[in-house]
Design a protein around this motif. Structure first.
Motif, short mmCIF file in Angstrom:
data_model
loop_
_atom_site.label_atom_id
_atom_site.label_comp_id
_atom_site.label_asym_id
_atom_site.label_seq_id
_atom_site.Cartn_x
_atom_site.Cartn_y
_atom_site.Cartn_z
N VAL B 69 48.26 -8.07 64.31
CA VAL B 69 49.53 -7.35 64.49
C VAL B 69 49.24 -6.13 65.36
O VAL B 69 48.52 -5.21 64.94
CB VAL B 69 50.12 -6.91 63.14
CG1 VAL B 69 51.42 -6.12 63.35
CG2 VAL B 69 50.38 -8.12 62.25
N PRO B 72 52.74 -2.80 65.02
CA PRO B 72 53.24 -2.80 63.64
C PRO B 72 54.49 -1.94 63.49
O PRO B 72 54.60 -0.87 64.09
CB PRO B 72 52.06 -2.20 62.85
CG PRO B 72 51.30 -1.40 63.83
CD PRO B 72 51.44 -2.10 65.14
N TYR B 101 49.70 -1.40 53.58
CA TYR B 101 49.60 -2.67 54.29
C TYR B 101 49.43 -3.77 53.24
O TYR B 101 48.35 -3.93 52.67
CB TYR B 101 48.40 -2.67 55.25
CG TYR B 101 48.41 -1.50 56.22
CD1 TYR B 101 48.89 -1.65 57.52
CD2 TYR B 101 47.95 -0.24 55.83
CE1 TYR B 101 48.90 -0.58 58.41
CE2 TYR B 101 47.96 0.83 56.71
CZ TYR B 101 48.44 0.65 58.00
OH TYR B 101 48.45 1.72 58.87
N VAL B 112 45.39 -5.37 61.71
CA VAL B 112 46.55 -4.60 62.16
C VAL B 112 46.01 -3.45 63.01
O VAL B 112 45.16 -2.68 62.54
CB VAL B 112 47.36 -4.04 60.98
CG1 VAL B 112 48.54 -3.22 61.49
CG2 VAL B 112 47.86 -5.17 60.08
N ASP B 114 46.83 -0.07 64.47
CA ASP B 114 47.86 0.94 64.19
C ASP B 114 47.44 2.29 64.78
O ASP B 114 46.28 2.49 65.19
CB ASP B 114 48.05 1.04 62.67
CG ASP B 114 49.39 1.63 62.30
OD1 ASP B 114 50.18 1.96 63.21
OD2 ASP B 114 49.67 1.77 61.10
N LEU B 208 54.12 -1.61 55.85
CA LEU B 208 54.10 -2.52 57.00
C LEU B 208 55.22 -3.54 56.84
O LEU B 208 55.33 -4.23 55.82
CB LEU B 208 52.74 -3.23 57.10
CG LEU B 208 52.58 -4.22 58.25
CD1 LEU B 208 52.65 -3.51 59.60
CD2 LEU B 208 51.24 -4.96 58.12
N THR B 212 56.82 -8.69 62.14
CA THR B 212 55.55 -8.54 62.86
C THR B 212 55.61 -9.11 64.27
O THR B 212 54.65 -8.97 65.04
CB THR B 212 54.44 -9.28 62.11
OG1 THR B 212 54.82 -10.66 62.00
CG2 THR B 212 54.20 -8.70 60.73
#
Lengths: 284, 374
Positions: B69, B72, B101, B112, B114, B208, B212
């Motif tokens: 992802v 996000p 998450y 992810v 981020d 999250l 996605t």
């Protein structure tokens, strides 16, 4: 391919040959019964199926089933396509005519096809999943029964047929230093066909319904949650009888119910085109 | 208990013939990063270009077949209704920005990428080893993202960085192939706990989103009964059968050795507890209850520039004031991330270790014969 198994019953010393091309496309990304809208994944299988049958007597007959398989898996997101091809597994089926309209059979599926295809990712050679291998690498037991009768109360040419196949799967003990066991498979095919003339041409249209239950695969002694399922298809088809012993046919499978185990790419369409020929070997 | 076979015996045999193996004696199970099989033999495979034995690297998927992802989106916790109380989430905190998450999403994406108030977090998560580790995705001063290489080493996630395409091992927290081989990932501290606890502790956090950019059946665990059985999906070098393989434990890695902490060391009525411990000459503080644990460095040598030893202080658990979990005798109160949230050193935090929750078998596989505190 178990659905293609089993030749019609025939008189003693009759040889029957069927050669067909089978195209199977899987594009429905499903969880359980729910179709996801994602089109990231698809699969295609093209197979050449060869089946030969020989009637040893009025009661006993034997069928041999061979295949050549080409499988393609697409992951559009990753931009990767994987393809394998090769000879598939072979099935030997011994059949017995129990009643005039009821045949039963048992046989084995031998691991003739390769199950050691690999792919390379990051320089690392790794096994492709078993469902992309041409063969399963396992010996399976096959049990088969067919009931065929004419529905004279409708029309003398109307035929009803139902075929049940059960595949008791064995374990591939050498799947890349591990084990893999495809789930057992149960199939029931029921169809009604009739005959009509178009001028002097003879056609046999048919309509069938097919139910398949596929058990869960087991790898590393662990059930694969994204395997197995229950499937129902309708099977419209038509055959053209060129001579009493030579027939050309087209059959298709359209899914009407698919409950997959976990998340899988499920069937969207299948079509089988082939030719059937039979002849007698006279023995003095 | 079954010992799992290596991926290909032939490759191991060839490795042996090539004379790559070196002997390893004494009690030290790891010699300079080498890996041992069940017979205690070193099976490093340095000449291959990998710093780990290639025989135990294999692809479970194609590269990016499991999509990370990378953009996000977050929703407010109050709007989340789809996570059962006992589902695990991973938490990260930067100042007042606190984010969760859910495993439900991580199971399908594993990474992810981020950005939390300037912290370039790559949250890496391996569903097969149950390990969630935060990495700084700034490498050599350059921001990058991590993706899922599709490869597994010891049935554990191998991320790749999109800056150099080097392949990393999640549980070794290091590059193992490519330009960044032997580079160590900088750990960003996360905490794992059940959703029920998280939403009580951080009701104003963001979560999250399932939006996605991919369509997956979030909430449906994709590995069936995997967490309930001792079976593994992919081979590992060695198994440690002292505990049930999928028991969740807190592991601390120091000097390539591991110590694991079981939930049995905590109060079973849910009240918080702090435990001072020593491992590899480092002074540690383990904090938690029967539902979540975290560990901090309070003394010894640390590579962190701002690390200050506080091992002489007294630490006691604080009940009923979560996220405040404990306090010291100088008046500082700490939250579950080890950050001083009240007191004279407000804003400071305890030392961050290479420590994370995971299935017991994975620590036994990567860091053979870990010490167990139970």
């Amino acid at each position: 391919m178990s659905g293609n198994l089993g030749m019609p019953s025939a008189d003693k010393n009759t040889v029957q040959l069927a050669v067909s091309h089978d195209f199977n496309r899987l594009t429905r990304f499903q969880t359980g019964r729910n179709e996801l809208t994602s089109k990231e994944f698809s699969r295609e299988t093209n197979s050449i199926l060869v089946e030969a049958g020989y009637s040893l007597s009025q009661k006993w007959s034997v069928d041999v089933f061979l295949s050549w398989v080409r499988q393609k898996r697409d992951n559009r997101l990753a931009g990767v396509q994987q393809t394998t091809s090769g000879i598939g597994d072979a099935t030997l089926l011994l059949k017995y005519r129990l009643l005039s309209s009821l045949n039963v059979g048992a046989g084995i599926k031998a691991p003739l096809g390769a199950s050691d295809f690999t792919f390379t990712e990051g320089g690392i050679r790794s096994p492709l999943p078993l469902d992309l291998q041409p063969g399963s690498g396992a010996w399976d037991g096959v049990f088969w029964a067919n009931y065929t009768t004419t529905l004279k109360f409708l029309r003398p040419s109307t035929t009803f047929s139902t075929t049940t196949t059960f595949r008791l799967t064995g374990k591939n003990d050498e799947f890349f230093s591990s084990t893999y066991e495809v789930g057992n498979e149960f199939l029931i095919n029921t169809s009604v066909s009739d005959r009509f003339l178009l001028g002097t041409l003879i056609f046999d249209p048919s309509f069938g319904i097919n139910y398949r239950r596929q058990g869960t695969d087991i790898s590393f002694e662990f059930e694969n949650p994204n395997s197995g399922g229950d499937f129902v298809f309708i099977n419209p088809g038509i055959a053209y009888q060129a001579t009493p012993d030579l027939t050309f046919q087209v059959n298709s499978s359209i899914p009407v119910y698919q409950q997959v185990g976990g998340t899988q790419v499920a069937n969207s369409f299948r079509i089988n085109t082939g030719v059937f020929y039979r002849f007698s070997i006279k023995k003095n | 208990m079954k010992n799992f076979k290596l991926f290909t015996g032939t490759q191991i045999l060839l490795t042996l013939i090539a004379g790559i193996l070196i002997s390893c004696g004494g009690d030290d199970p790891i010699d300079d990063g080498a890996f041992l099989d069940n017979d205690g033999e070193v099976i490093n495979d340095d000449e291959s270009g990998w710093s780990v034995p290639v025989a135990n690297v294999l692809a479970g998927q194609i590269k990016d077949g499991i999509p990370s992802v990378d953009n996000p989106r977050f929703v407010s916790l109050a709007d989340v209704t789809t996570i059962p109380d006992e589902e695990l989430v991973i938490g990260y905190k930067k100042g007042d920005d606190v984010r969760a998450y859910p495993h439900q999403i991580l199971d399908w994406h594993e990474i992810v990428n981020d950005d939390i108030g300037g912290d370039k977090l790559a949250l890496t998560y391996c569903p097969l080893t149950g390990t969630a580790i935060g990495w700084n995705r700034e490498l050599n001063g350059q921001e990058t993202t991590f993706g899922v290489s599709g490869l597994l080493f010891n049935t554990n996630l191998m991320p790749y960085d999109r800056q150099t395409s080097s392949v990393w091992s999640q549980m070794l927290t290091a590059g193992v192939n490519g330009d960044l081989r032997d580079n160590q990932a900088e750990i960003l501290q996360v905490i794992e706990m059940p959703w029920k606890d998280w939403k009580e502790i951080y009701p104003n956090s963001s979560v999250l989103s399932r939006d996605t950019g991919f369509e997956r059946t979030y909430g449906r665990y994709p590995y069936g009964s995997y967490r309930q059985t001792n079976s593994l999906l992919f081979p590992v070098i060695t198994r440690d059968d002292r505990l049930f393989g999928k028991e969740r434990v807190l592991g601390v890695i120091i000097n390539d050795l591991a110590k694991v902490y079981r939930f049995t060391i905590m109060e079973q009525d849910g009240s918080l507890k702090v435990i001072k411990d020593t491992f590899q000459d480092q002074e540690l503080l383990v904090v938690g209850n029967n539902r979540f644990m975290n560990v901090f460095q309070i003394g010894g040598v640390s590579s962190a520039q701002d690390f200050t030893s506080v091992m002489d202080r007294e630490f006691i658990a604080v009940q009923g004031q979560l996220p405040i979990a404990f306090e010291d005798n100088t008046g500082n109160k700490y939250d579950v991330f080890g950050v001083v949230v009240e007191g004279p050193e407000s804003g400071d935090r305890l030392g961050i270790l290479e420590a994370y929750m995971g299935f017991f078998f994975s620590f036994g596989t990567f860091y053979p014969n870990p010490e167990i505190l139970e």
